[in-house]
Design a protein around this motif. Structure first.
Motif, PDB file in Angstrom:
ATOM      1  N   PHE A   1       0.760  -1.164   0.049  1.00  0.00           N
ATOM      2  CA  PHE A   1       0.030   0.015  -0.027  1.00  0.00           C
ATOM      3  C   PHE A   1       0.951   1.168   0.015  1.00  0.00           C
ATOM      4  CE2 PHE A   1      -2.746  -3.045   2.554  1.00  0.00           C
ATOM      5  CZ  PHE A   1      -3.898  -3.168   1.464  1.00  0.00           C
ATOM      6  N   THR A   2       0.433   2.110  -0.680  1.00  0.00           N
ATOM      7  CA  THR A   2       1.028   3.764  -0.644  1.00  0.00           C
ATOM      8  C   THR A   2      -0.123   4.591  -0.270  1.00  0.00           C
ATOM      9  OG1 THR A   2       0.913   3.803  -2.923  1.00  0.00           O
ATOM     10  CG2 THR A   2       3.061   3.205  -1.899  1.00  0.00           C
ATOM     11  N   SER A   3       0.178   5.927   0.437  1.00  0.00           N
ATOM     12  CA  SER A   3      -0.839   6.794   0.422  1.00  0.00           C
ATOM     13  C   SER A   3      -0.474   8.142   0.458  1.00  0.00           C
ATOM     14  CB  SER A   3      -1.054   6.367   2.029  1.00  0.00           C
ATOM     15  OG  SER A   3      -2.587   6.979   2.320  1.00  0.00           O
ATOM     16  N   ASP A   4      -1.331   9.105   0.356  1.00  0.00           N
ATOM     17  CA  ASP A   4      -1.424  10.441   0.650  1.00  0.00           C
ATOM     18  C   ASP A   4      -1.717  11.119   1.891  1.00  0.00           C
ATOM     19  OD1 ASP A   4      -0.548  10.273  -2.282  1.00  0.00           O
ATOM     20  OD2 ASP A   4      -2.335  11.560  -2.926  1.00  0.00           O
ATOM     21  N   ILE A   5      -1.071  11.781   2.493  1.00  0.00           N
ATOM     22  CA  ILE A   5      -1.460  12.309   3.855  1.00  0.00           C
ATOM     23  C   ILE A   5      -1.415  13.628   3.882  1.00  0.00           C
ATOM     24  CG2 ILE A   5      -1.004  12.309   6.304  1.00  0.00           C
ATOM     25  CD1 ILE A   5      -0.725   9.214   6.142  1.00  0.00           C
ATOM     26  N   ILE A   6      -2.259  14.457   4.445  1.00  0.00           N
ATOM     27  CA  ILE A   6      -2.283  15.924   4.556  1.00  0.00           C
ATOM     28  C   ILE A   6      -1.898  16.191   6.022  1.00  0.00           C
ATOM     29  CG2 ILE A   6      -3.329  18.260   4.577  1.00  0.00           C
ATOM     30  CD1 ILE A   6      -4.861  17.074   1.923  1.00  0.00           C
ATOM     31  N   VAL A   7      -0.684  16.766   6.258  1.00  0.00           N
ATOM     32  CA  VAL A   7      -0.493  17.217   7.726  1.00  0.00           C
ATOM     33  C   VAL A   7      -0.961  18.631   7.874  1.00  0.00           C
ATOM     34  CG1 VAL A   7       1.177  17.260   9.379  1.00  0.00           C
ATOM     35  CG2 VAL A   7       1.386  15.632   7.799  1.00  0.00           C
ATOM     36  N   GLY A   8      -1.533  18.728   9.103  1.00  0.00           N
ATOM     37  CA  GLY A   8      -2.225  20.119   9.427  1.00  0.00           C
ATOM     38  C   GLY A   8      -3.216  20.885   8.867  1.00  0.00           C
ATOM     39  N   PHE A   9      -4.180  19.853   8.539  1.00  0.00           N
ATOM     40  CA  PHE A   9      -5.483  20.316   8.115  1.00  0.00           C
ATOM     41  C   PHE A   9      -6.061  21.380   9.117  1.00  0.00           C
ATOM     42  CE2 PHE A   9     -10.215  19.983   7.242  1.00  0.00           C
ATOM     43  CZ  PHE A   9     -10.125  20.371   6.083  1.00  0.00           C
ATOM     44  N   PRO A  10      -6.652  22.586   8.547  1.00  0.00           N
ATOM     45  CA  PRO A  10      -7.246  23.544   9.867  1.00  0.00           C
ATOM     46  C   PRO A  10      -7.652  22.769  10.955  1.00  0.00           C
ATOM     47  CG  PRO A  10      -8.068  24.038   7.510  1.00  0.00           C
ATOM     48  CD  PRO A  10      -7.135  22.740   7.397  1.00  0.00           C
ATOM     49  N   ASN A  11      -7.030  23.236  12.146  1.00  0.00           N
ATOM     50  CA  ASN A  11      -7.630  22.729  13.477  1.00  0.00           C
ATOM     51  C   ASN A  11      -7.234  21.153  13.661  1.00  0.00           C
ATOM     52  OD1 ASN A  11      -8.058  25.263  14.711  1.00  0.00           O
ATOM     53  ND2 ASN A  11     -10.164  25.087  14.513  1.00  0.00           N
TER      54      ASN A  11
END
Ligand code: SAH
Ligand code: SF4
Ligand code: F3S
Length: 422
Positions: free
Chosen positions: A292-302
């Motif tokens: 598996f691989t993934s995309d991750i967003i760090v620091g989404f608002p709040n």
């Protein structure tokens, strides 16, 4: 006449860049990698994050000086930024060196636009969103053995952080027959890796698992990958298909974005972490060797510390081979742009560093599990290749690029594996 085309952003934009090159070659341009000597410079842009956009403005700023040496130089901007009204305003106000701006719907009109420019007509009239699929434009592909094949365009999902639905328009899928015809031809020309592309291939309109099965039935020695899969539409049938079809890489890129249900909800992703784990568990059961691989967003608002810990927990549980991680970037016009955000940039970068450290540890451990196993490797250059799960392997001998070989993995050296060709 020489043309320099620089593409930013995702694989779909790379495919558009290849279509642009094909249009240019058709009207007599030769392609060059050296912008300084080009008669035409095109920036095929990405709007997904602010730093991607800033880089483009930097490039335009440099290209401006080439005009002093070559009065006939044409500078153009196309791709996703050309479909953003704010970008157009900024270009008009501060970057008069740009002669031509056209959106992603206008690739087929490029020859006509260039003819207009040469008659001294400034051109900026093609920003409407695509409503069709591009067919028959051709793609000038860099690689002789890896080919990307868009199967659908656009996106209907409107994740609250994302600009793509605004700049790429609504979903539309290419016909099965057209896709099969194209892949059959690519395989007969010797292409070994076919990468099927779409913002969400799982919402391909004409039955994605069936399309995969039909591609699997095409005669020849090749493998096929696809991206991206949206978890909300990832069916058991799709996983069964990956399990059954010998030519499909045992690799699923399944961007999770966040491990917190609250954040997922505010992102409008339409799945929970529980639903995500269900897919992962099913895939692991059906395809023991799956990567598996993934995309991750760090620091989404709040995003709270607890939300972030939930994301780390998902990483621990899934054990991805690799993660493409991004610090949240505010995109005007999207819903999340109006969300309050109390997290400092420093906190975001600290979280990012923790995430990267965890993922590095897991990547190394995953690689270690392959030592002693025999796997298929696509040779990319000299003695370097990649597994179905995209792990780099250093081979014991040089093999011609573009061959798929069986390799016994003998050891591990930092992020890559070492292997003997059988
Ligand atoms: N359609 C694909 C993603 C395309 S954009 C999917 O849904 O999986 C590629 C990645 O960029 C996304 O998965 C997301 O992680 C990231 N991204 C998109 N918008 C972003 C933003 N505003 N800030 C930071 N990262 C973003
Ligand atoms: Fe963006 Fe979401 Fe569409 Fe992917 S699915 S392109 S992240 S809106
Ligand atoms: Fe960027 Fe456009 Fe792709 S915004 S990520 S190039 S679809």
């Amino acid at each position: 006449m020489l043309a320099f085309v620089k593409t930013f952003g995702c694989q779909l934009n790379v495919a558009d860049g290849e279509k642009i090159k094909s249009q240019l070659v058709n009207i007599g341009y030769e392609l060059t990698d050296i912008p300084e000597i080009a008669d035409l410079i095109l920036f095929n842009t990405c709007a997904v994050r602010e730093n991607a956009e800033n880089r483009v403005f930097g490039h335009i700023g440099r290209a401006k000086y080439f005009k002093e040496r070559n009065k006939n130089l044409i500078i153009g901007l196309c791709g996703c930024m050309a479909n953003e009204p704010e970008t157009i305003e900024k270009l008009k106000a501060h970057y008069s060196c740009v002669d031509i701006i056209f959106g992603t719907s206008a690739i087929s009109k490029l020859p006509e636009m260039l003819a207009d420019i040469k008659k001294n007509k400034y051109n900026e009239e093609y920003f409407e969103l695509n409503t069709e699929t591009d067919e028959g434009l051709g793609q000038v592909r860099e690689s002789k053995y890896k080919a990307s094949v868009p199967i659908m365009y656009g996106c209907n999902n409107f994740c609250t952080y994302c600009i793509v639905p605004y700049v790429r328009g609504r979903e539309r899928s290419r016909e099965v027959g057209k896709i099969l015809e194209e892949i059959t031809e690519l395989v007969s020309k010797g292409y070994k890796e076919i990468m099927l592309l779409g913002q969400n291939v799982n919402s391909y309109a004409y039955d994605f698992p069936l399309l995969l099965k039909k591609i699997n039935d095409i005669q020849g020695d090749f493998w096929v990958r696809f991206m991206s899969s949206h978890p909300k539409d990832c069916s058991k049938e799709l996983i069964d298909t990956v399990a059954e079809c010998g030519k499909i890489c045992k690799h699923i890129h399944l961007p999770v974005q966040s491990g917190s249900n609250d954040v997922l909800k505010r992102m409008n992703r339409n799945y929970t972490r529980e639903k995500y784990f269900e897919i992962i568990d099913y895939a692991k059961k059906k395809i023991p060797e799956v990567a598996f691989t993934s995309d991750i967003i760090v620091g989404f608002p709040n995003e709270t510390e607890e939300d972030f810990l939930n994301t780390l927990e998902v990483i621990e549980k899934v054990r991805y081979n690799n993660i493409y991680n991004f610090i949240y970037s505010k995109r005007s016009g999207t819903k999340a742009a109006d969300y309050l955000d109390s997290i400092t940039h420093k906190e975001k970068t600290e979280r990012m560093a923790r995430l990267i450290a965890l993922q590095q540890k897991i990547s190394l451990e995953n690689n270690g599990l392959l030592v002693g196993k025999t796997v298929k490797v696509l040779v990319e250059e000299n003695n370097i290749g990649r597994t179905e799960g995209m792990i780099m392997v250093e081979l014991d001998k040089t093999i011609e690029e573009g061959n798929i070989v069986e390799v016994k993995i003998t050891g591990q050296k930092s992020i890559y594996l070492k292997g003997e060709v059988i």
